[in-house]
Structure formats: structure tokens, C-alpha cells
Scaffold this motif. Sequence first.
Motif: not given
Lengths: 252, 252
Positions: B137-140, B152, B154, B200-201, B222, B225
Amino acid sequence: MHPKQQRESFRSNQYTGTTSGMCDNFLQANMIILPKEYAFEFLLFCQRNRQSCPIVDVLEEGVTTPKIADADVRTDLPKYRIYRNGQLDKEVTDINEVWQEDFVTFLIGCSFTFEKALLENGIRLLHQEQDRVVPMYKTNIPCEKAGRFEGNIVVSMRALKTEEIDKAVKITEKFETSHGTPVHIGNPEEIGIIDIDNPDYGESISFDEEERTPVFWACGVTPQNVGLNVKPPIMIAHVPGHMLITDQLEEQ
Amino acid sequence: MHPKQQRESFRSNQYTGTTSGMCDNFLQANMIILPKEYAFEFLLFCQRNRQSCPIVDVLEEGVTTPKIADADVRTDLPKYRIYRNGQLDKEVTDINEVWQEDFVTFLIGCSFTFEKALLENGIRLLHQEQDRVVPMYKTNIPCEKAGRFEGNIVVSMRALKTEEIDKAVKITEKFETSHGTPVHIGNPEEIGIIDIDNPDYGESISFDEEERTPVFWACGVTPQNVGLNVKPPIMIAHVPGHMLITDQLEEQ
């Protein structure tokens, strides 16, 4: 003196000597500045040779203020060396006139950082007592190559009493970004040093060879030595022993 | 299967799936390939973001064989992604046709490396049981910027029983070059993940949310991304979950 004040004394050229023994508790750093074209290979060289080249900060293209010091790298070291095509061109007290927008600045840990810990543990430092720049020597110990950067490590030497050596090893191994544990103890010839009284950088110190043993730590002058082999059109470094004093407290 | 044989099965396209669970004890690596023009900033980015981007090997300009694997990076991963100007162009099983002599290849640690240690300690891995690519997942959570590289992190996710979490933390913290300890435990929304079922992946996994807690580790996707934000004319990476299996034994 606080690092900021001390750096101001360098900026105004009130003091242009070695920084050994200055600003206890604050990390001191070697500096090397290269055009960006060399930056990748040089950073990789440092990553592959962490004991001699422990990176403590990298200033991106054109940046003059480190993250770890409220300083200007063009003026706030006591003395600089400008190398052109692998040859020393001159020594100067600031580099404002030769600064290029494509310059990348690397700060590398320095063994001066652990000297206070040695002193506090009762280990005398003869180069401080004799008011000399710590002696540094080219060795026959090869670095791991990265791109065009290859060569041997440089070491700094402190002559210790035999009974102090174990303690010095234990103290310095904790300073991972300041070269850590010694790379060699005793016989200088084993690492390619022919004449202990003729250092390649810094100044020789007097010591009683019956009483004291030379102890060698990896030195952040290594990249300066290795960089010369690459012969970049311009490369700037501190004069060995004349470091950037940062605002970062030493590790441990 | 030994890594060499396993890589041959990728090279011949006999197998093009995820490498999770393959070649126990051997370090697996994320891969990212960039033109040399981007190499300095990217290496600096990795150095500043060691938990998400722990460098395990760097192949200099034009080099195709890593130090840590008797492999060809152009053919020996199961599947590749070719990105152009920050957009996915296509997925392929080798990159021979697009190889450029100015390519620099970076290998980055992967959490698959510690999965065997989790299994050996009785921790079940649902993505392996459900035959899926681990969800990412992509994060903040922002990375530290370096040059043009910013963005950000991953994360990869494994859903663990509450009583297993402490053990998993202790096991993975030893794997420093494979992302180490989790970056987040529990509530996915706190790190910007809105829908745990839509990674996301990789692929989503089914788990009982009353019984299991999502645990998130920094992920070597990361840089993929972050690299997209920079929009290099060409950037090549592995398909997430489809790693380079190296000949290097895992740490510990």
C-alpha cells in the motif's frame, strides 16, 4: 567556545589552525567537494568503505549549509585545499571565489570526535600536548573500488602506552561514524608506513618507542587521497586536521 | 531449489510469478534501474531512507551482474516493469531490448527475506497460504527528500494474531537490511490506507479482522513509487513481489 562562535573565528581568519581538541562533545567532520558529475561514484565509494569514509551529511548540488551545522561550507573551516586535475593548486581560507553551482559537498566523520572520550579515560594525546596536527599516513590497505574511485586508506596515528590500548579500542569502537575501532596496532611497516617520523599529512610527534605503541585509525583524509587518483578538474577539501565543527553532539 | 536454478526458471520463463517463499535462507532483493544521470540523487535518497530503501548492492554504470548473485539482472527476475516518463509502459519477462549502457542498477532489501524466520516461529503467512502476492500500500508517511526524489513510503502488510505481534517485531528487528521492525501496527487509516482490500501493489488477502491485526513493514517498492514522481525518461523495476533471489545468505 560553542561551535558557532568557533566557526566564526575561522570565517574571520582569526584562527586558521587544527581543530583537534576544540568544542568538546561536538562532532567534527572531514569535507570533500566535487562537481556533481563525480557525486554518484564518490557516494558509492563512501558507502562501500564505511570505516574510512563514514558519511555524516551530504549537501546536494549547489547547497552550502549542512543539515548538521548552521554553517557555510565556503568559509567556516579554518583552511581549505583546492586540487586541480589531481594536483594541489593552493591552500586558502575560504572558497567563495571558486564555488560552482554544480558542487556537491560530502561530510565524513573524523577521529577528533572521539578524542575527548580518550582523554576522559586518562589516555594522553601527544599531538595535542605537543601542539601538532595529528600525523596521518598513506597505507597499503586497499579500499573497495567504486567507479573511478580507488586507492588505499589513510590512517591517523596516536601513540599509546601498551596498557591503554585495550581501553582505547573499547572506547572508539562505539564511535561508528567517526571511524570506530583501530585498523592496525603496532608495526607501521605492516601497513606500508616506512617512516613514522614523516607523515603524509599533519605533523610528526615525538614519542618513546619503548614505552608507547603507534595505534592507527582509519582517516577521513582517505577520500582526498583517493580523489586525487581520479584527477577531477576541481576538487576541494579541508586541510587535513582543519575540520568542520558541526552542531551535532557526538554519538555514544 | 537453489537460487541459481530458481533464477534459471525465471530466465527461461518457466515461472513468472511471485518469489515469496522461494529459496529459504537466501536474501531477496527489490531492483530499480535508472540512467546514471539520476544515480547520485537516488543513492542519496536510499541512504536517507534506510528503513524503506536498504541498499544491498549497487551495480555501476552498464554492469549487469551483481556482486551478491551470479545472475544477469536483465533476465533473471520473474517479471519486470518498464516505466517511461513516470508512466507504466509495459510488463515484460526480460529487459534485453531496452538495456542502455548508462543504466545503474540498485538492489534493495526485501521483507520476503524474513518470512522464513516468521514461519519457523509459528507465525502463519496468509498471502503464502492463499497463494497471493503480498499486499502493498501507498501510505501518507513521507520519505526524507534527496534531490528530485521525494514521496511517501510503501508498506507490505501481513495480518497477524494479536499474540504473535510482539514476537514478529522481535524477529524482524534483526533483519536490518530487509526493512527491520514494522513501521505501523493496526489501524490502516492512520497511515493513509483507506481500503485494506484494495492494495496499490500485489493482491488483497482475506483475514478475520476480529482475530488478526494488519502489521505493516516498510517496502522496497517505495523507490518505484517515488521514482515515478521524478518522471525519468526510462526507469525499470521488478514487478512488486517478483524479486531478484540472490546467492547471499540472509543475515542474523
